[in-house]
Design an enzyme around this catalytic site. Structure first.
Site, short mmCIF file in Angstrom:
data_model
loop_
_atom_site.label_atom_id
_atom_site.label_comp_id
_atom_site.label_asym_id
_atom_site.label_seq_id
_atom_site.Cartn_x
_atom_site.Cartn_y
_atom_site.Cartn_z
N CYS A 2 0.81 -1.22 0.00
CA CYS A 2 0.00 0.00 0.00
C CYS A 2 0.85 1.27 0.00
O CYS A 2 1.96 1.28 0.50
CB CYS A 2 -0.87 0.04 1.25
SG CYS A 2 -1.77 -1.46 1.55
N ARG A 27 5.05 -0.06 -6.03
CA ARG A 27 5.03 -0.86 -4.79
C ARG A 27 4.02 -1.99 -4.87
O ARG A 27 4.07 -2.91 -4.06
CB ARG A 27 4.68 0.04 -3.59
CG ARG A 27 5.73 1.09 -3.30
CD ARG A 27 5.20 2.11 -2.31
NE ARG A 27 4.90 1.50 -1.03
CZ ARG A 27 5.70 1.54 0.02
NH1 ARG A 27 6.84 2.17 -0.05
NH2 ARG A 27 5.35 0.97 1.16
N TRP A 76 -3.08 -2.66 -1.33
CA TRP A 76 -2.71 -4.03 -1.69
C TRP A 76 -3.45 -4.91 -0.69
O TRP A 76 -3.15 -4.90 0.50
CB TRP A 76 -1.19 -4.19 -1.56
CG TRP A 76 -0.64 -5.50 -2.03
CD1 TRP A 76 -0.32 -5.84 -3.32
CD2 TRP A 76 -0.28 -6.63 -1.23
NE1 TRP A 76 0.20 -7.11 -3.36
CE2 TRP A 76 0.23 -7.62 -2.10
CE3 TRP A 76 -0.37 -6.92 0.13
CZ2 TRP A 76 0.66 -8.87 -1.65
CZ3 TRP A 76 0.06 -8.15 0.59
CH2 TRP A 76 0.57 -9.12 -0.30
N ASN A 102 -1.81 1.79 5.95
CA ASN A 102 -0.94 0.69 5.51
C ASN A 102 -0.70 -0.21 6.71
O ASN A 102 -0.47 0.29 7.81
CB ASN A 102 0.42 1.22 5.04
CG ASN A 102 0.33 1.99 3.75
OD1 ASN A 102 -0.73 2.08 3.15
ND2 ASN A 102 1.45 2.54 3.32
N GLY A 103 -0.70 -1.53 6.50
CA GLY A 103 -0.41 -2.44 7.61
C GLY A 103 -1.59 -3.34 7.91
O GLY A 103 -2.54 -3.44 7.10
N GLU A 485 17.57 -17.76 -7.94
CA GLU A 485 17.21 -16.37 -8.25
C GLU A 485 16.73 -16.25 -9.71
O GLU A 485 15.77 -15.53 -9.98
CB GLU A 485 18.42 -15.47 -7.97
CG GLU A 485 18.28 -14.02 -8.36
CD GLU A 485 17.17 -13.27 -7.64
OE1 GLU A 485 16.56 -13.81 -6.70
OE2 GLU A 485 16.88 -12.13 -8.05
N LYS A 489 13.04 -14.87 -10.68
CA LYS A 489 12.80 -13.74 -11.60
C LYS A 489 11.79 -14.14 -12.66
O LYS A 489 10.90 -13.39 -12.99
CB LYS A 489 14.10 -13.32 -12.31
CG LYS A 489 15.11 -12.59 -11.50
CD LYS A 489 14.74 -11.18 -11.10
CE LYS A 489 13.95 -11.16 -9.83
NZ LYS A 489 14.60 -11.09 -8.59
N GLU A 492 8.13 -14.56 -11.23
CA GLU A 492 7.54 -13.30 -10.77
C GLU A 492 6.93 -12.48 -11.89
O GLU A 492 5.86 -11.90 -11.73
CB GLU A 492 8.63 -12.41 -10.14
CG GLU A 492 8.96 -12.74 -8.73
CD GLU A 492 10.00 -11.77 -8.21
OE1 GLU A 492 9.73 -11.14 -7.18
OE2 GLU A 492 11.09 -11.64 -8.81
N HIS A 508 17.61 -36.83 -8.27
CA HIS A 508 16.85 -37.37 -7.14
C HIS A 508 15.35 -37.03 -7.23
O HIS A 508 14.65 -37.11 -6.23
CB HIS A 508 17.44 -36.85 -5.82
CG HIS A 508 18.85 -37.29 -5.60
ND1 HIS A 508 19.19 -38.59 -5.32
CD2 HIS A 508 20.01 -36.61 -5.66
CE1 HIS A 508 20.51 -38.69 -5.20
NE2 HIS A 508 21.02 -37.50 -5.40
N LYS A 607 6.27 -4.36 -3.96
CA LYS A 607 7.71 -4.10 -3.92
C LYS A 607 8.26 -4.23 -2.52
O LYS A 607 9.33 -4.77 -2.31
CB LYS A 607 7.98 -2.70 -4.48
CG LYS A 607 9.46 -2.31 -4.51
CD LYS A 607 10.22 -3.21 -5.47
CE LYS A 607 11.72 -2.99 -5.39
NZ LYS A 607 12.44 -4.15 -5.95
C1 F6R Z 1 12.05 -10.53 -5.76
C2 F6R Z 1 11.86 -9.55 -4.72
C3 F6R Z 1 11.48 -10.04 -3.36
C4 F6R Z 1 12.29 -9.27 -2.30
C5 F6R Z 1 11.82 -9.65 -0.89
C6 F6R Z 1 12.66 -8.97 0.16
O1 F6R Z 1 12.33 -9.94 -6.99
O2 F6R Z 1 12.00 -8.37 -4.93
O3 F6R Z 1 11.66 -11.40 -3.24
O4 F6R Z 1 13.64 -9.60 -2.47
O5 F6R Z 1 10.48 -9.29 -0.74
O6 F6R Z 1 12.60 -7.59 0.03
P1 F6R Z 1 13.68 -6.66 0.70
O7 F6R Z 1 14.99 -6.94 0.05
O8 F6R Z 1 13.19 -5.27 0.44
O9 F6R Z 1 13.72 -6.99 2.16
#
Ligand code: F6R
Length: 612
Positions: A2, A27, A76, A102-103, A485, A489, A492, A508, A607
Site C-alpha cells: 500500500c 510498490r 494491496w 498501511n499495515g 534467483e 525472476k 515473478e 533425485h 515491492k
Molecule cells: C524478488 C523480490 C522479493 C524481495 C523480498 C525482500 O524480486 O523483490 O523477493 O527480495 O520481498 O525484500 P527486501 O529486500 O526489500 O527486504
C-alpha cells in the site's frame, strides 16, 4: 504494498496526490482512492483498479478542482477482496472522519465485535474500516482528532502507517506509525505525508521520518510529533539524497530493464571509496565500531527474504570459503517462529533492499532481543532496518522501482564480497591475496557491461522459449542460489512455473520432468566442479531437455552440448554469481515482455512487503 500520500497547503491537492500515487504504483496495489476536504465536508472517491482509472473518474464536483487539503491511497489487499468498497479512504460512522492505512490491525475482529454491539454498521470487510470507526467513536467523546487517534491506537495490536482527517477542522491532519514507514515532507506553506520519498521528491527534498510509536499533527505551516503516551518528541528534518531522474524510466520501456542496465554503475557505487585495491583491503565506516564483535563472532547468521535471501545464500559461500567464518542462512519469515538459538557471540546480518520488510525487521528484533549484534545490508537510507541495526553497510544502488529486484541483488553481493574481504584480511589473509581479490571485485562493473552488451542474443533466445510453461534452473555451489534467483525472476514477471535446483539433486526427483519440451537453464562456469556440471548436462541431454547454458567465454566444450550458450567473462569463483545472474535477469525480462505481462507491475506482487 500500500501507498500513502497526504497534502495540506495552498495548491489544489488533487494533482499532487494523484502524481504521488503514480510514483508509488511500483510498490504494487489493486485499488486506489482519494479524500479531499471541501466546503466543510470530506469527499471520497475510490475504486478497484489503477490510479489512472481513479483519476479518470474524478469530475470537477465535490471540490476536486479546488481543495487544498486531502490524502490518497493505493491498496494491496490483505483483509477483504480488492473492490471499490474495500478501497481506502474509509470513513467512520458519522462520515466526518476519513482514514487511510498501511499495515494490518491484528485485533480488528474483537474491536469490530465491540463496535457492532454499539450499533456500528460496516460496509466492507477490511480491518481499516474498523479502525476508522474506532477513531470516530473516540472522537465523538473527546472532540480532538489527535487525542482520538492516540486513544484509539492504544487499543490496537498490529502494524500501521495511518493518516486521518476530520471534516470539522481543515487546519490539520494526523499521522501515526507503527511498523509501516511514513515521512513528513516539509515545504513553504505546505506539508506532505507519504509512505515513500518518491511520492514527494518533486515538491520537497526536506523530510522527517516518523519513528515507530509516534503520532504527528501536520498543518500547512509545520508539524509536531509525540509518542502514543503523549510525550513530545523532537524530529530532525533531513535532506533527501534522491534525484527525480532516478525514479523515472529514462527512455527504457520498463524500470526493470533500466535497472538491469544500471548495474555496472550501481556495482561501482557499492564499492566506491570502500575498496582499497593497492592495500588489498576494504574500509567500511558502518562496521568499524563493531569490528571487535565481528572478529570474535562464534558464527554469522544471515537472514533475509526472497531475492535478498538468495544474496545471503551466496554470502554464505563467500564468508565460509574466503573468510573461514561459520555462517548460516535463514529465511527471515521463519526465523523467530522456531525460537532460534542465538546468543551474544553471534553476529546477524539482515539483508534488505527496502529496509522495511516486516519479516526481516521482526528477525532483527528477535536477534537483538537475544543479545546478538545485528547489522544491516540495506539499500534505502534511513529505513527502519537501517535505523534499528547496531551498524551496517548501505548498498547505494539508488531507488529500485522495478518490482522484480535486480540491481539490488548484485549490489548486495558486492557489499557482501567487500565485507568478506575485510574480514578475511583481518583474520590473516595476506596483502597479496587480498590484492588479487580486490582487483577481481574492481573489474566486475566492466564485466557486467560486457554481458549487457550481448543483451540482443539473450532476447533472441527468450523469444524461442516464450511459449514454455515450465523451466528448470540448475547450478552448483555458489551458483545454486543463482539458479534459485533466475527461477524466481522468471516466475515473478512472466508467471511461468520455474524451479531452481542444485544440478546434482536433479537426478533425485526433478529429472522426471525432463522431456523435449522442458527448457533447462544451467549455470556452468569453468570452476572446480565444471566437469561435474557437464555430467548433469549430459543427463538432461539424454532425456532431450533443451539446454541453455550460462558459460565462460573460453569454454569450447559447452558449444556442442547446449542448444544455446550465453557467454559471461571469467572471474574469481565466489564472485561469479554477480556476473552469472545478469543473463538470467535479461532472459526473464525478455520472456515476460514476449508473454505480454506488465513487467513493472506484475500481478499480486508488492515491492516492499511490510506485512507478515
Ligand atoms: C524478488 C523480490 C522479493 C524481495 C523480498 C525482500 O524480486 O523483490 O523477493 O527480495 O520481498 O525484500 P527486501 O529486500 O526489500 O527486504
Amino acid at each position: 504494498m500500500c501507498g500513502i500520500v497526504g497534502y495540506i497547503g495552498h495548491r489544489n491537492c488533487v494533482p499532487v496526490i494523484l502524481e504521488g500515487l503514480r510514483r508509488l504504483e511500483y510498490r504494487g496495489y489493486d485499488s486506489a482512492g482519494i479524500a479531499v476536504h471541501s466546503g466543510g465536508a470530506i469527499h471520497v472517491q475510490k475504486r478497484a483498479g489503477k490510479v489512472a482509472d481513479l483519476a479518470g473518474s474524478l469530475d470537477g464536483g465535490n471540490g476536486f478542482l479546488t481543495a487544498t487539503f486531502g490524502m490518497g491511497h493505493t491498496r494491496w489487499a490483505t483483509h477483504g477482496e480488492p473492490n471499490d468498497v474495500n478501497a481506502h479512504p474509509h470513513g467512520d460512522a458519522s462520515g466526518r472522519i476519513a482514514l487511510i492505512h498501511n499495515g494490518i490491525i491484528e485485533n480488528y475482529s474483537s474491536i469490530r465485535t465491540k463496535l457492532l454491539r454499539e450499533g456500528h454498521v460496516f460496509r466492507g470487510g477490511t480491518d481499516t474500516e474498523v479502525l476508522a470507526h474506532l477513531i470516530g467513536a473516540v472522537y465523538e467523546k473527546v472532540g480532538s482528532l489527535h487525542e482520538a487517534v492516540r486513544l484509539a491506537l492504544s487499543e490496537v495490536d498490529g502494524t500501521y502507517g495511518i493518516v486521518v482527517m476530520s471534516a470539522d477542522d481543515p487546519s490539520h491532519m494526523v499521522a501515526a506509525r507503527r511498523g509501516s514507514p511514513l515521512l513528513i515532507g516539509v515545504g513553504q506553506g505546505e506539508h506532505f505525508v507519504a509512505s515513500d520519498a518518491s511520492a514527494v521528491i518533486e515538491h520537497t527534498r526536506h523530510v522527517a521520518y516518523l519513528s515507530d510509536g509516534e503520532i504527528a499533527v501536520i498543518t500547512a505551516d509545520g508539524f509536531r510529533t509525540s509518542t502514543i503516551d503523549d510525550v513530545g518528541t523532537e524530529k530532525v528534518v533531513e535532506e533527501l539524497n534522491l534525484e527525480l531522474a532516478q525514479i523515472e524510466r529514462g527512455g527504457y520501456d520498463h524500470f526493470m530493464l533500466k535497472e538491469i542496465h544500471e548495474q555496472p554503475s550501481t556495482i561501482r557505487d557499492a564499492m566506491r571509496g570502500r575498496l582499497l585495491v593497492d592495500e588489498g583491503n576494504v574500509k567500511l565506516g558502518g562496521l568499524q565500531h563493531v569490528m571487535g564483535r565481528l572478529l570474535s563472532a562464534r558464527r554469522v547468521i544471515v537472514t533475509a527474504c526472497g531475492t535478498s535471501w538468495h544474496a545471503g545464500l551466496v554470502a554464505e559461500y563467500m564468508l565460509e570459503q574466503i573468510a573461514r567464518i561459520p555462517t548460516e542462512v535463514e529465511y527471515a519469515s521463519e526465523f523467530r517462529y522456531r525460537n532460534p538459538l542465538v546468543n551474544i557471540d553471534d553476529v546477524v546480518f539482515l539483508i534488505s533492499q527496502s529496509g522495511e520488510t516486516a519479516d526481516t525487521l521482526a528477525a532483527l528484533r528477535e536477534a537483538k532481543s537475544k543479545g546478538a549484534t545485528v547489522l544491516g545490508v540495506v539499500n534505502v537510507v534511513g529505513s527502519t532496518i537501517a535505523r534499528e541495526a547496531h551498524g551496517g553497510v548501505y548498498i547505494h544502488a539508488g531507488p529500485e522501482i522495478g518490482v522484480a529486484s535486480t540491481k539490488a541483488f548484485t549490489s548486495q553481493l558486492t557489499v557482501m564480497a567487500l565485507i568478506t574481504l575485510m574480514l578475511a584480511r583481518a583474520r590473516g589473509m595476506s596483502r597479496e591475496d587480498g590484492q588479487i581479490l580486490a582487483r577481481e571485485i574492481a573489474s566486475l562493473p566492466e564485466k557486467v557491461q560486457q554481458i549487457l552488451d550481448g543483451a540482443d542474443e539473450v532476447k533472441r533466445i527468450a523469444h524461442e522459449f516464450a511459449g514454455a510453461r515450465n523451466f528448470l534452473y540448475l547450478g552448483r555451489g555458489s551458483n545454486f542460489p543463482v539458479a534459485l534467483e533466475g527461477a524466481l525472476k522468471l516466475k515473478e514477471i512472466s508467471y511461468i512455473h520455474a524451479e531452481g535446483y542444485p544440478a546434482a539433486e536433479m537426478k533425485h526427483g526433478p529429472i522426471a520432468l525432463i522431456d523435449e519440451r522442458m527448457p533447462v537453464v544451467v549455470v556452468v562456469p569453468k570452476d572446480a566442479i565444471y566437469e561435474k556440471v557437464l555430467s548433469n548436462i549430459q543427463e538432461v541431454r539424454a532425456r532431450k531437455g533443451r539446454i541453455i547454458a550460462i558459460a565462460n567465454e573460453d569454454d569450447d566444450e559447452i558449444t556442442g552440448l547446449a542448444e544455446f550458450v550465453i557467454r559471461v567473462p571469467r572471474t574469481y569463483g565466489f564472485f561469479g554469481p554477480i556476473l552469472n545472474i545478469i543473463p538470467l535477469q535479461l532472459l526473464s525480462y525478455y520472456i515476460a515482455v514476449a508473454c505480454g505481462t506488465n513487467v513493472d507491475q506484475p500481478r499480486n506482487l508488492a515491492k516492499s512487503v511490510t506485512v507478515e
